[in-house]
Enzyme design. Structure first.
Site, PDB file in Angstrom:
ATOM      1  N   ILE A   1       1.298  -1.106   0.326  1.00  0.00           N
ATOM      2  CA  ILE A   1      -0.316   0.008  -0.245  1.00  0.00           C
ATOM      3  C   ILE A   1       0.813   1.365  -0.186  1.00  0.00           C
ATOM      4  CG2 ILE A   1      -2.411  -0.494   0.845  1.00  0.00           C
ATOM      5  CD1 ILE A   1      -1.265  -0.974   3.916  1.00  0.00           C
TER       6      ILE A   1
ATOM      7  N   CYS B   1      45.162  10.272   8.532  1.00  0.00           N
ATOM      8  CA  CYS B   1      43.602   9.385   8.331  1.00  0.00           C
ATOM      9  C   CYS B   1      44.070   8.234   9.642  1.00  0.00           C
ATOM     10  CB  CYS B   1      44.030   8.334   7.070  1.00  0.00           C
ATOM     11  SG  CYS B   1      42.831   7.160   6.919  1.00  0.00           S
TER      12      CYS B   1
ATOM     13  N   GLU C   1      -0.212 -10.497   8.393  1.00  0.00           N
ATOM     14  CA  GLU C   1       0.923 -10.410   8.653  1.00  0.00           C
ATOM     15  C   GLU C   1       1.694 -11.434  10.249  1.00  0.00           C
ATOM     16  OE1 GLU C   1       1.700  -8.205   7.794  1.00  0.00           O
ATOM     17  OE2 GLU C   1       3.689  -6.887   7.979  1.00  0.00           O
TER      18      GLU C   1
ATOM     19  N   LYS D   1      -1.207  -1.080  11.427  1.00  0.00           N
ATOM     20  CA  LYS D   1      -0.103  -1.358  10.826  1.00  0.00           C
ATOM     21  C   LYS D   1       0.693  -1.995  11.321  1.00  0.00           C
ATOM     22  CE  LYS D   1       2.266  -0.106   6.504  1.00  0.00           C
ATOM     23  NZ  LYS D   1       3.243  -1.113   7.057  1.00  0.00           N
TER      24      LYS D   1
HETATM   25  S1  IVH Z   1      -2.937  -4.258   4.041  1.00  0.00           S
HETATM   26  C1  IVH Z   1      -3.590  -3.886  -0.717  1.00  0.00           C
HETATM   27  N1  IVH Z   1      -3.758  -3.938   6.631  1.00  0.00           N
HETATM   28  O1  IVH Z   1       1.837  -3.683   5.156  1.00  0.00           O
HETATM   29  C2  IVH Z   1      -3.440  -3.949   0.613  1.00  0.00           C
HETATM   30  N2  IVH Z   1      -1.589  -4.765   5.072  1.00  0.00           N
HETATM   31  O2  IVH Z   1       2.560  -2.345   1.936  1.00  0.00           O
HETATM   32  C3  IVH Z   1      -3.129  -5.183   1.305  1.00  0.00           C
HETATM   33  N3  IVH Z   1       0.555  -4.140   6.500  1.00  0.00           N
HETATM   34  O3  IVH Z   1       2.211  -5.087   2.706  1.00  0.00           O
HETATM   35  C4  IVH Z   1      -1.929  -4.206   2.834  1.00  0.00           C
HETATM   36  N4  IVH Z   1      -0.784  -4.649   8.415  1.00  0.00           N
HETATM   37  O4  IVH Z   1       2.823  -6.687   4.856  1.00  0.00           O
HETATM   38  C5  IVH Z   1      -2.742  -3.857   5.032  1.00  0.00           C
HETATM   39  N5  IVH Z   1      -4.018  -3.615   8.572  1.00  0.00           N
HETATM   40  C6  IVH Z   1      -2.922  -4.260   7.292  1.00  0.00           C
HETATM   41  C7  IVH Z   1      -1.173  -4.140   7.725  1.00  0.00           C
HETATM   42  C8  IVH Z   1      -0.598  -4.114   6.706  1.00  0.00           C
HETATM   43  C9  IVH Z   1       0.439  -3.985   7.523  1.00  0.00           C
HETATM   44  C10 IVH Z   1       1.783  -4.207   6.080  1.00  0.00           C
HETATM   45  C11 IVH Z   1       1.578  -5.555   4.815  1.00  0.00           C
HETATM   46  C12 IVH Z   1       2.015  -4.966   3.356  1.00  0.00           C
HETATM   47  C13 IVH Z   1       2.596  -3.471   3.860  1.00  0.00           C
HETATM   48  C14 IVH Z   1       1.839  -2.040   3.093  1.00  0.00           C
END
Ligand code: IVH
Length: 690
Positions: A94, A425, A190, A132
């Site tokens: 994302i 140096c 994750e 996240k």
């Molecule tokens: S959604 C199409 N939700 O953050 C959307 N990602 O680039 C897919 N991540 O690769 C990702 N928590 O490894 C999503 N609540 C969450 C997340 C999450 C961690 C990670 C995931 C992704 C990266 C963002």
């Protein structure tokens, strides 16, 4: 047991089979209560007893073992490599909002409203705001309810098959908790490690005299990618589901929130800390709230994620390049911590640049223990006024080198000492000189200096230069320190036996390095010239030089005035190149490299404008283009005879701007340089100039 009579196959033991099934179900139920509901139902000792009973039963009746049995979560034999898995639906990442204030929520909401074409008075858009998680993205493929494949993200299209490792994670059900499972359900989420589990793991490591791990994220990611599943099983991994990949025979819900509930209903761990947020203000409130609670969470997060709740709106919004338009990651600001400067030392780079580095009292910041931070150069040390003994604020964002943000002058001790650039140096004793108009001081030792030698060798072996895989900094340190390698030419005299004799060098990897060195002999003139590490000669200049002169001898013998005829070569560059080739030491290293078999195809010189629709034009790429990656766009520009430059100047003919284009776009507008999008670039490539 030569003449022993085999016992007849045992009749199926119904009672044992039933007991094994009951035990498996009981254990799965307790796992679910513990890992998914966070509400353990029995004491650990009782759980262990069930587990032992099942293991004993399976040992006595091996025919009762199923791949889904919890006893199989302990791993198995190591694998040689992970098989590639093509994702049925790409695993996207994302977009990350770099603005770390609550304003980012308003920006995202404004963009969504615009993309959906909503009038100003339309009601607020409904979002889901989630944590996240800071771990490793994994896709779990359930076929008719049974876990069939677990894969890493890889490049988004093709990942690695880590099924055997993932089966060791108790939080992940082997089977979906439903009587009527979908034909296919790919669950995205994750893998992570709780902070307390991480601490306990390190405690065990310390007690066993083993190395400790750096942070939960790296440890979790490393554990999933272990070739030995039994090693993965030893790491206390967990999982949170947050999305879907391929789904067949699945009555998909209408919103993301319902999907999360549905996944939880299937027995998958879904973090409960998500909220429905209507409009920007509620997103921002969630961000602020989570930022306040962050340290109290049992696991690490690095921000929050906003997602449009209605799945049909998600479909309407669609994707840009590899990112969904309907989601954004809103990160927390890089963590800052205070610590003390124990000393300021200098480090010597490939070109002799001497960089002051602050040695710090160890401090845990941004997920790792930091013990030093770059101070860039002498002027920077002065500007920030860093003294040895000072208390400073340090910051670490993502994977970047930690830096000293500022000094706390009120905490400066009386005996604090200012930094003085050493005259010599520390690596080779040569004089350190700083030219009047340069920011950096340099060691004048050239290749006599082991630090410069090491950096030159690393540059020479780099991916964009001679591309010698496996020749990393540890190995180069050993080779130079032991006096085995002094110049790049010495690399070509290495044999596997010599390498294998080095500390921490297995026979197999020694053979691999030797093979990589051998393979690097067949190269191109442009790569070779870049690999030499001539000051100011980057990849693009190396390519220009190779084209212009066609062969190495012509380039080596070119004087400054002949060099000035090369496209984009100015006086500073011409002088640097001519001096490099005038140096007898450099000439002898080049001769030795050629004698060792380093070779390329020489071409007739291509002077003047290159052929092609972009001949003689300089193009700058910025931002994310809808379908072309940066490297692809660059390759197309070059194939059309153009030059893809890194920065905008008056010499730039076109700027090609994609989404999230930044300063380069502003500069192009200031200078009145034409700005085109990807379609405009394609027109240029087809020979249509605007
Ligand atoms: S959604 C199409 N939700 O953050 C959307 N990602 O680039 C897919 N991540 O690769 C990702 N928590 O490894 C999503 N609540 C969450 C997340 C999450 C961690 C990670 C995931 C992704 C990266 C963002």
């Amino acid at each position: 047991m030569g003449g022993a009579v085999r016992s007849p196959a045992k009749a199926p033991d119904r009672a044992a089979a039933a007991r094994a099934r009951a035990l498996r179900e009981a254990i799965a139920t307790h796992d679910h209560a513990y890992y998914v509901l966070d509400a353990p139902t029995i004491p650990d000792a009782d759980y262990d007893a069930l587990f032992r009973e099942l293991a004993a039963l399976e040992a006595a009746h091996p025919e009762l073992v199923t791949p889904e049995s919890p006893t199989q979560r302990v791993g198995g034999a190591p694998a040689a490599a992970f098989a590639p898995v093509r994702h049925a639906v790409p695993m996207l990442s994302i977009r990350t909002e770099t603005d770390t204030t609550a304003d980012a929520a308003a920006k995202f909401d404004a963009r969504i409203r615009r993309d959906l074409g909503l009038p100003a008075d339309a009601p607020p858009v409904e979002y889901v705001a989630e944590l996240k998680f800071d771990g490793l993205a994994i896709s779990l493929r359930y076929e008719r309810g049974a876990l069939a494949v677990a894969a890493t993200r890889g490049d988004g299209e093709v990942g690695e098959d880590v099924t055997r490792n993932v089966r060791t994670i108790r939080a992940i059900p082997q089977r979906l908790a439903t009587a009527d499972p979908p034909d296919v359900l790919e669950v995205r989420g994750e893998v992570y490690m709780r902070r307390a589990d991480f601490e306990a793991l390190n405690e065990r490591q310390r007690a066993a005299g083993e190395r400790t791990f750096i942070n939960p994220r790296n440890t979790a990611a490393g554990a999933v990618r272990q070739l030995d599943p039994a090693a993965t099983a030893q790491r206390p991994l967990r999982f949170f589901a947050y999305g879907l990949g391929e789904a067949r025979g699945f009555a998909a819900p209408v919103t993301h929130g319902e999907l999360l509930r549905q996944l939880r209903g299937f027995g998958l761990p879904v973090n409960g800390d998500w909220r429905i947020a209507r409009g920007a203000a509620e997103l921002a409130a969630y961000y602020e709230d989570v930022a306040r609670r962050r340290d109290a969470l049992p696991f690490d997060i690095d921000g929050v994620v906003y997602k449009v709740n209605a799945l049909d709106l998600q479909r309407t919004l669609g994707y840009v390049t590899r990112e969904p338009r309907w989601a954004v990651a809103h990160k927390f600001p890089a963590e800052e911590m205070q610590t003390r400067v124990l000393g300021i030392e200098v480090q010597v780079g490939r070109t002799g640049a001497v960089t002051p580095v602050a040695r710090l009292a160890p401090v845990f910041v941004g997920g790792v223990t930091v013990t030093n931070a770059t101070l860039h150069n002498e002027d920077e040390v002065r500007r920030k006024d860093v003294h040895v003994g000072d208390t400073v604020v340090v910051r670490r964002a993502g994977d970047v080198i930690p830096e000293v943000v500022r000094v706390l002058p009120e905490r400066r001790p009386a005996d604090a000492r200012p930094f003085r650039m050493p005259a010599e140096c520390p690596e080779c004793g040569s004089a350190i000189v700083r030219l009047p108009d340069e920011a950096v001081a340099r060691c004048s030792g050239g290749l006599v200096c082991p630090a410069q030698r090491k950096q030159s060798l690393l540059h020479f072996a780099g991916r964009r230069a001679m591309d010698i895989e496996g020749l990393g900094d540890k190995l180069v340190d050993q080779l130079v320190d032991a006096g085995i390698v002094r110049t790049p030419a010495d690399l070509y005299g290495l044999d596997a036996a010599r390498l294998a004799a080095l500390e921490r060098m297995a026979e197999k990897s020694a053979a691999n390095v030797v093979a990589a060195i051998e393979a690097s002999k067949a190269t191109t003139l442009a790569r070779f010239v870049f690999a030499l590490g001539i000051r100011h000669v980057g990849e693009a200049t190396a390519r220009d030089l190779a084209r212009h002169f066609g062969g190495l001898d012509a380039l080596m013998d070119a004087g400054e005035s002949a060099l000035l005829e090369v496209r984009d070569v100015g006086p500073v560059l011409a002088q640097s190149i001519a001096r490099f080739f005038a140096e007898p030491h450099n000439r002898s290293v080049i001769a030795a490299l050629r004698a060792a078999g380093v070779r390329w195809d020489e071409q007739p010189p291509q002077r003047g404008a290159a052929a092609g629709p972009l001949a003689g034009r300089t193009v700058v790429l910025t931002g994310t283009l809808p379908t072309l990656s940066r490297d692809e766009a660059k390759a197309l520009v070059e194939a059309a005879g153009g030059k893809a430059a890194g920065s905008v100047s008056r010499k730039t003919d076109y700027v090609i701007a994609g989404e999230e284009a930044g300063g380069k776009l502003d500069r192009a507008r200031d200078l009145g340089i034409p700005v085109l999008d990807e379609a405009g670039l394609r027109a240029l490539l087809a020979g249509r100039h605007p």
